[in-house]
Write an enzyme that holds these catalytic residues in place. Structure first.
Site, PDB file in Angstrom:
ATOM      1  N   LEU A  47       0.894  -1.092  -0.408  1.00 30.78           N
ATOM      2  CA  LEU A  47       0.112  -0.068   0.283  1.00 30.78           C
ATOM      3  C   LEU A  47       0.725   1.243   0.030  1.00 30.78           C
ATOM      4  O   LEU A  47       0.584   2.154  -0.571  1.00 30.78           O
ATOM      5  CB  LEU A  47      -0.807  -0.119   0.766  1.00 30.78           C
ATOM      6  CG  LEU A  47      -1.678  -1.207   1.312  1.00 30.78           C
ATOM      7  CD1 LEU A  47      -2.685  -1.264   2.448  1.00 30.78           C
ATOM      8  CD2 LEU A  47      -2.780  -1.005  -0.268  1.00 30.78           C
ATOM      9  N   GLY A  48       1.745   1.653   0.982  1.00 27.85           N
ATOM     10  CA  GLY A  48       2.944   2.314   0.734  1.00 27.85           C
ATOM     11  C   GLY A  48       3.768   2.341   1.285  1.00 27.85           C
ATOM     12  O   GLY A  48       4.685   0.932   2.115  1.00 27.85           O
ATOM     13  N   GLU A  49       5.174   2.832   1.006  1.00 28.74           N
ATOM     14  CA  GLU A  49       6.681   2.751   2.320  1.00 28.74           C
ATOM     15  C   GLU A  49       6.401   4.026   3.331  1.00 28.74           C
ATOM     16  O   GLU A  49       6.312   5.154   2.307  1.00 28.74           O
ATOM     17  CB  GLU A  49       7.295   2.568   1.199  1.00 28.74           C
ATOM     18  CG  GLU A  49       7.627   1.180   0.290  1.00 28.74           C
ATOM     19  CD  GLU A  49       8.751   1.441  -0.811  1.00 28.74           C
ATOM     20  OE1 GLU A  49       9.246   1.913  -0.616  1.00 28.74           O
ATOM     21  OE2 GLU A  49       8.613   0.583  -1.211  1.00 28.74           O
ATOM     22  N   GLU A  51       9.266   5.456   6.173  1.00 30.15           N
ATOM     23  CA  GLU A  51      10.006   5.292   6.933  1.00 30.15           C
ATOM     24  C   GLU A  51      11.224   4.079   8.073  1.00 30.15           C
ATOM     25  O   GLU A  51      12.254   3.791   7.367  1.00 30.15           O
ATOM     26  CB  GLU A  51      10.354   6.566   8.366  1.00 30.15           C
ATOM     27  CG  GLU A  51      11.567   7.133   8.712  1.00 30.15           C
ATOM     28  CD  GLU A  51      12.005   7.915   9.898  1.00 30.15           C
ATOM     29  OE1 GLU A  51      13.015   7.910  10.547  1.00 30.15           O
ATOM     30  OE2 GLU A  51      10.485   8.261  10.954  1.00 30.15           O
ATOM     31  N   GLY A  53       9.528   0.922   6.684  1.00 32.37           N
ATOM     32  CA  GLY A  53       8.804   0.222   5.771  1.00 32.37           C
ATOM     33  C   GLY A  53       8.138  -0.182   4.788  1.00 32.37           C
ATOM     34  O   GLY A  53       7.675   1.125   4.586  1.00 32.37           O
ATOM     35  N   LYS A  54       7.341  -1.447   4.760  1.00 35.72           N
ATOM     36  CA  LYS A  54       6.166  -1.395   3.815  1.00 35.72           C
ATOM     37  C   LYS A  54       5.385  -1.371   4.549  1.00 35.72           C
ATOM     38  O   LYS A  54       5.001  -1.575   6.245  1.00 35.72           O
ATOM     39  CB  LYS A  54       6.544  -2.001   2.798  1.00 35.72           C
ATOM     40  CG  LYS A  54       7.660  -1.633   1.761  1.00 35.72           C
ATOM     41  CD  LYS A  54       7.731  -3.030   1.000  1.00 35.72           C
ATOM     42  CE  LYS A  54       9.370  -2.546   0.187  1.00 35.72           C
ATOM     43  NZ  LYS A  54       9.135  -3.734  -1.206  1.00 35.72           N
ATOM     44  N   LYS A  80       1.659  -2.558   9.082  1.00 38.36           N
ATOM     45  CA  LYS A  80       2.915  -1.874   9.345  1.00 38.36           C
ATOM     46  C   LYS A  80       4.224  -2.424   9.162  1.00 38.36           C
ATOM     47  O   LYS A  80       4.086  -2.954  10.696  1.00 38.36           O
ATOM     48  CB  LYS A  80       2.549  -0.446   9.571  1.00 38.36           C
ATOM     49  CG  LYS A  80       3.910   0.101   9.422  1.00 38.36           C
ATOM     50  CD  LYS A  80       3.777   1.693  10.151  1.00 38.36           C
ATOM     51  CE  LYS A  80       4.980   2.932   9.726  1.00 38.36           C
ATOM     52  NZ  LYS A  80       4.358   3.964  10.450  1.00 38.36           N
ATOM     53  N   ASP A 175       2.990  15.581  13.095  1.00 37.65           N
ATOM     54  CA  ASP A 175       3.480  15.800  11.659  1.00 37.65           C
ATOM     55  C   ASP A 175       2.576  15.625  11.011  1.00 37.65           C
ATOM     56  O   ASP A 175       1.636  14.932   9.995  1.00 37.65           O
ATOM     57  CB  ASP A 175       4.386  13.942  11.629  1.00 37.65           C
ATOM     58  CG  ASP A 175       4.765  13.983   9.709  1.00 37.65           C
ATOM     59  OD1 ASP A 175       5.098  15.144   9.133  1.00 37.65           O
ATOM     60  OD2 ASP A 175       5.129  12.905   9.793  1.00 37.65           O
TER      61      ASP A 175
END
Length: 865
Positions: A47-49, A51, A53-54, A80, A175
């Site tokens: 789904l995404g990467e 800081e 990991g994936k 995650k 953030d």
């Protein structure tokens, strides 16, 4: 003509085998294992990467469509994955991960991503989150170019509600950006990625760490190195997000010298020096909100409360009015209803097999440790046993004490004894209420046992040499044995404590706590006249506090504890309490509250200074029936080295006649084996004279002028009635056959009595039939040790029953007079007794020969059994 069906298969051919029609190839176990799994989940696409990991899509690996619905799919999750090697060498990364996990465990809001569970194995840490199938909010805006004002207002109100909830928990995100915002299937906003989350204090919420993404971070984080207000930094980030939603691009991106915004320093200098610009399609009301939010000075920046009340967000004011506490209550209510409803097998998130709430793969074996976010462990409270009156000393843990498994090195308490003890506590409380109604003047009688106690036996495992036993009256039921406290029955009443120190002795099982209901009515008369009050200066133990070894016995002080008192009449008929610590004695076992049965109906407190009513309990008392033990009164002067024993021959005769005449046939008590007078050393006239002088000296110290007259009358009256009672007892004994209990086989150990002097080593042993098998090999007798045992307590009641009323009143006055005159005085257990003071009352007794004949008569009768 027969017709044969020819069914076509999926590859176009035909066959006559009907078993192969419409049969799809089944996947084998090897084919199933080709999927990449993590715990109970099958990992899908990325789904995404981030800081660390994936982020992988996941679903239960043991899914099977058992329902009739074709579109019933398991709930998907986002996992995650974080490599353990990547954070093992950098503690800052590890702190960020666990900060995120702990923050998500405390956040429950519809616009904040939900933490499902946390898994970890030897290689990875997996944070399982709810899957937001709507994707990233950043891509959603790129696709739409910009959002319409109505939709933008709805999504921004959800963002403000989530941020306000985070701040209410004492956390700041730090953030917030478009990349960290997701959409669910209904296009609702979801805040995620809490890697920079931190706590703040309401008094000092300034932070020093500069974090966040460029263009979204507040200017004070970049330009200044001073601490910043983190909540105002989150508001700045929300303003940048709102500007991007309405405009379709980020603010302050029109610097010709820094078109890409790669130079962070130049970018923030441009932000501070250039006013905010808006495109033409943004209306004035949202512009006003943005101008208030995107202010470089954090002190002039608007806060969340003012944002929620802004004119632009009025259409969603009802949603924004929901407080964080109401969100928590709503979530808890939904959790309760969700647990109560029968859920489908895969209608909710898959559970880990190592989790306590696991459903997905309980039968699967995997090398992973589960950290469930819903499991919040709390220390279990100390368990208190309400079924035991006296618990074990503090050396034994509470789980061992409450264990149903009997251990060999522990004291085994019979259920009957506990039942009797519990019932007697209720009876004692009832008797106290009855006695309190009589409104008699309380008499303060406290007996303190001090001095040296020598024991020849090995210490029992249940009692240590330092154990302190404190006796309390029925006015307040607080009993402490070592470190165990019994809850009080009456918290408001005063407390009288009697202290005595237990010396090491061999432990044996407790013997036969028989509770005779026929004796209850007789003892009620005694309870009405017995009171003990505590000294005001004495510190009462807290009834609810309990700490092993925290209680110590206060040193003896005549001003703290009231003096043990005795009048003249009590010297001829009083009974003394004992701690007869011999092998296999019932008192050698673990301390418990023994039942004191008094068979007479005497109501005179003056008849015995240590009168104990029925139903009273004390660990300082012997746990054997008090009718089966005997002893002599010990008078001790504080500064003297010689202990004088007051020996009453008449009382001895009466005691033995009562013991052997069958009066106790209705009580299951032990037969007493007692040494005869022939075994005692003969008395010299000098010894008798010294004993008489010690008694006269005690009389002078203990009485005043008024008390001496009444005590002399009481003494004469008591002697007269004792003689009459002896004659009645002898006549009854001659006409009645010997009665005994089957427990007489244990009489040698459980009720051995009388005062042992240095001549006891030469005494003839009891018959073997009366000896009890010894459970401990360490049993050894020591002829130099002496034991003071309790005399029969019912004797004093019998004498006081025959006394006329005027004499009882006079004795009561004498007791009160002595209370004001007496000084330090106590009854103690000693290792040696002066031989010169033995049987000093024999010279005064005119019936010495009669006593010998009576004793010999009953001695012969007892030997026939």
């Amino acid at each position: 003509m027969s017709y044969t069906n020819k069914r076509h298969t999926y590859y176009g051919g035909f066959t006559n085998d009907l078993s192969d029609t419409f049969q799809y190839p089944q996947r084998t176990d090897e084919q199933r294992r080709k999927h990449v799994t993590f715990g109970p989940y099958i990992l899908g696409s990325t789904l995404g990467e981030g800081e660390f990991g994936k982020v992988k899509l996941g679903w239960p690996k043991n899914f099977s469509n058992s329902s009739n619905s074709t579109f019933d799919f398991p709930k998907q999750v986002a996992i995650k994955l974080i490599k353990r090697d990547s954070i093992s060498n950098d503690y800052r990364k590890e702190v960020k991960i666990y900060r995120e996990i702990n923050a998500l465990k405390h956040l429950s809001h519809p616009n904040i991503v939900k933490l499902e569970e946390v898994l970890q194995n030897s290689r990875y840490i997996g944070i399982v989150l709810e899957y937001a199938c709507g994707g990233e909010f950043y891509k959603y805006i790129q696709k739409k170019r910009r959002l319409k004002e109505m939709n933008a207002c709805r999504l921004f109100s959800q963002l403000i509600s989530g941020v306000h909830y985070i701040h209410s928990k004492g956390l700041v995100h730090r953030d917030l950006k478009l990349e960290n915002l997701l959409l669910d299937k209904n296009e609702n906003l979801v805040i995620t990625d809490f890697g920079f989350v931190n706590e703040f204090c309401s008094r000092n919420e300034l932070m020093k760490t500069s974090c966040g993404s460029p263009c979204y971070a507040a200017p004070e984080l970049v330009i200044s190195a001073e601490p910043y207000e983190a909540r105002k930094a989150d508001i700045w980030s929300c303003g940048v997000i709102l500007y991007a939603i309405l405009a379709g691009y980020l603010p302050w991106d029109d610097d010709p010298n820094n078109p890409e915004g790669s130079d962070i320093g130049r970018l923030y200098n441009y932000i501070n020096s250039t006013p905010l610009k808006f495109p033409d399609y943004i209306l004035p009301i949202p512009r006003d909100l943005l101008r208030r939010m995107l202010v470089s000075d954090p002190k002039k920046r608007i806060n969340l409360k003012q944002i929620k009340k802004h004119e632009w967000l009025k259409p969603h004011s009802s949603f924004l009015s929901i407080t964080p506490d109401e969100w928590d209550k709503l979530n808890n209510t939904q959790s309760v209803f969700r647990l109560a409803k029968p859920r489908r097998r895969y209608g909710s998130r898959p559970q880990s097999s190592c989790s306590t709430s696991s459903l997905g793969s309980r039968s699967d074996k995997r090398d992973s440790l589960v950290i469930d976010s819903t499991l919040i462990t709390f220390p279990a409270p100390p368990q208190e046993s309400q079924n035991h009156i006296i618990t074990r000393p503090a050396s034994i843990a509470s789980d061992q004490r409450l264990s149903p498994i009997r251990r060999s090195n522990r004291h085994n308490r019979s259920n009957s004894a506990a039942s009797v003890a519990l019932q007697a506590v209720v009876n004692a409380d009832r008797e106290y209420v009855l006695s309190h109604e009589q409104s008699l003047s309380p008499v303060q009688n406290i007996r303190q046992t001090t001095g040296n106690m020598t024991a020849s036996l090995s210490p029992p495992p249940a009692i240590s040499p330092g154990d302190i036993i404190i006796e309390t009256t029925p006015i307040k039921r607080n009993t402490i044995s070592g470190s165990s406290i019994v809850p009080s029955l009456e918290e408001e009443s005063s407390t009288t404590m009697q202290t005595s120190k237990i010396q090491p002795n061999n432990m044996a099982s407790s013997q036969n706590h028989q509770y005779n209901k026929n004796k209850t009515q007789n003892s009620l008369q005694s309870a009405k006249n017995f009171y003990r009050t505590s000294s005001s200066s004495h510190t009462k133990p807290r009834p609810t506090s309990y700490h092993p070894g925290s209680y110590t016995t206060p040193p003896y002080n005549s001003n703290t504890l009231s003096i043990y008192e005795i009048n003249e009449k009590a010297k001829s008929s009083a009974s003394s309490q004992t701690l007869n610590q011999r092998d296999t004695s019932p008192f050698d076992s673990t301390p418990y509250l023994a039942l004191d049965t008094c068979i007479t109906s005497s109501s005179s407190i003056e008849s015995s200074p240590k009168l104990i009513t029925h139903g009273q309990f004390s660990v300082a008392k012997p746990s054997v029936d008090l009718q089966s033990v005997s002893g002599d009164l010990i008078k001790y002067k504080r500064d003297a080295d010689v202990v004088t024993r007051i020996y009453d021959e008449k009382y001895k005769q009466k005691r033995k006649s009562l013991r052997y005449s069958g009066i106790f046939s209705d009580i299951s008590c032990d037969t007493v084996t007692e040494e005869s007078d022939e075994l005692r050393p003969p008395e010299s006239p000098l010894q008798q004279h010294e004993g008489q002088e010690s008694i006269d000296k005690a009389k002078t110290e203990d009485t005043s002028e008024k008390g001496s007259k009444s005590s002399n009358i009481a003494k004469a009256t008591a002697q007269k009635h004792v003689n009459n009672h002896l004659e009645r007892s002898l006549n009854e004994a001659e006409s009645t056959k010997k009665r005994f209990s089957f427990l007489s086989l244990y009489s040698y150990d459980t009720s051995k009595s009388s005062l042992y002097s240095s001549m006891d080593s030469k005494r003839k042993p009891s018959p073997p039939s009366q000896r009890r098998p010894k459970k401990d090999d360490s049993y050894q007798t020591n002829s130099k040790n002496h034991y003071i045992t309790a005399s029969n307590m019912q004797t004093s009641h019998q004498v006081s029953k025959d006394l006329p009323a005027p004499t009882m009143v006079q004795n009561k006055c004498t007791l009160e007079t002595k209370k004001a005159v007496r000084s330090n005085r106590s009854s103690i257990m000693v290792s040696e007794v002066n031989k010169a003071s033995v049987d000093n009352k024999a010279a005064q007794s005119p019936e010495h020969s009669t006593a010998k004949r009576v004793l010999g008569f009953f001695k012969r009768r007892s030997m026939k059994i």
